[in-house]
Design a protein around this motif. Structure first.
Motif, PDB file in Angstrom:
ATOM      1  N   THR A  97     -23.109 -14.917  -7.358  1.00  0.00           N
ATOM      2  CA  THR A  97     -22.134 -15.644  -6.539  1.00  0.00           C
ATOM      3  C   THR A  97     -22.756 -16.890  -5.923  1.00  0.00           C
ATOM      4  N   LEU A  98     -23.964 -16.760  -5.400  1.00  0.00           N
ATOM      5  CA  LEU A  98     -24.639 -17.917  -4.815  1.00  0.00           C
ATOM      6  C   LEU A  98     -24.931 -18.988  -5.865  1.00  0.00           C
ATOM      7  N   GLN A  99     -25.277 -18.579  -7.082  1.00  0.00           N
ATOM      8  CA  GLN A  99     -25.506 -19.545  -8.159  1.00  0.00           C
ATOM      9  C   GLN A  99     -24.209 -20.283  -8.497  1.00  0.00           C
ATOM     10  N   GLU A 100     -23.092 -19.563  -8.532  1.00  0.00           N
ATOM     11  CA  GLU A 100     -21.808 -20.199  -8.817  1.00  0.00           C
ATOM     12  C   GLU A 100     -21.417 -21.163  -7.702  1.00  0.00           C
ATOM     13  N   VAL A 101     -21.690 -20.772  -6.459  1.00  0.00           N
ATOM     14  CA  VAL A 101     -21.394 -21.667  -5.335  1.00  0.00           C
ATOM     15  C   VAL A 101     -22.243 -22.935  -5.451  1.00  0.00           C
ATOM     16  N   GLU A 102     -23.505 -22.784  -5.851  1.00  0.00           N
ATOM     17  CA  GLU A 102     -24.376 -23.947  -6.013  1.00  0.00           C
ATOM     18  C   GLU A 102     -23.868 -24.853  -7.131  1.00  0.00           C
ATOM     19  N   LYS A 103     -23.446 -24.248  -8.255  1.00  0.00           N
ATOM     20  CA  LYS A 103     -22.896 -25.045  -9.361  1.00  0.00           C
ATOM     21  C   LYS A 103     -21.637 -25.782  -8.927  1.00  0.00           C
ATOM     22  N   THR A 104     -20.774 -25.087  -8.189  1.00  0.00           N
ATOM     23  CA  THR A 104     -19.540 -25.709  -7.713  1.00  0.00           C
ATOM     24  C   THR A 104     -19.853 -26.874  -6.786  1.00  0.00           C
ATOM     25  N   GLY A 105     -20.838 -26.704  -5.921  1.00  0.00           N
ATOM     26  CA  GLY A 105     -21.240 -27.793  -5.030  1.00  0.00           C
ATOM     27  C   GLY A 105     -21.761 -28.986  -5.807  1.00  0.00           C
ATOM     28  N   GLN A 106     -22.538 -28.724  -6.845  1.00  0.00           N
ATOM     29  CA  GLN A 106     -23.049 -29.822  -7.670  1.00  0.00           C
ATOM     30  C   GLN A 106     -21.903 -30.525  -8.391  1.00  0.00           C
ATOM     31  N   GLU A 107     -20.951 -29.761  -8.922  1.00  0.00           N
ATOM     32  CA  GLU A 107     -19.806 -30.367  -9.609  1.00  0.00           C
ATOM     33  C   GLU A 107     -18.965 -31.185  -8.638  1.00  0.00           C
TER      34      GLU A 107
END
Length: 119
Positions: A57-67
């Protein structure tokens, strides 16, 4: 029986009563500790199962923030191009001549309506 015997008998009985109470308390404390150990084991298992999920979940949140950052950067670049390019002058000219264009359309529209009604 003398007074000494009675005091000794009361003392021995009290000793065995206290020993019995202590065994009961130690038995309850042991049961409580076993329950706590079982609960801690369950919590440990739950945490072991949840850790990978939280990590993903934290990795997905990080990816979403980068996007989102990339999208914001692209929008900023597009906005700068529109503001600095000829598009701004085109939009400005359109706004300036829009009332004149609408007036011409209003004047020409009745002419076309008359031609349609004749046919």
């Amino acid at each position: 029986m003398g007074a000494t015997s009675i005091i000794l008998l009361v003392g021995v009985c009290s000793f065995w009563v206290i020993v019995g109470i202590m065994f009961a308390l130690f038995g309850r404390a042991r049961k409580v500790l076993e329950d706590m150990e079982r609960t801690l084991g369950e919590i440990r298992n739950d945490i072991a199962r949840l850790t990978p999920v939280l990590s993903d979940t934290l990795q997905e949140v990080e990816k979403t923030g980068q996007e989102m950052g990339q999208t914001a950067s692209e929008i900023r670049t597009l906005t700068r191009r529109i503001n600095s390019g000829s598009a701004a002058s085109v939009v400005s000219g359109t706004v300036n001549y829009l009332p004149a264009a609408l007036t011409v359309l209003r004047m020409v529209k009745p002419l076309f309506e008359k031609r349609r009604s004749r046919k």
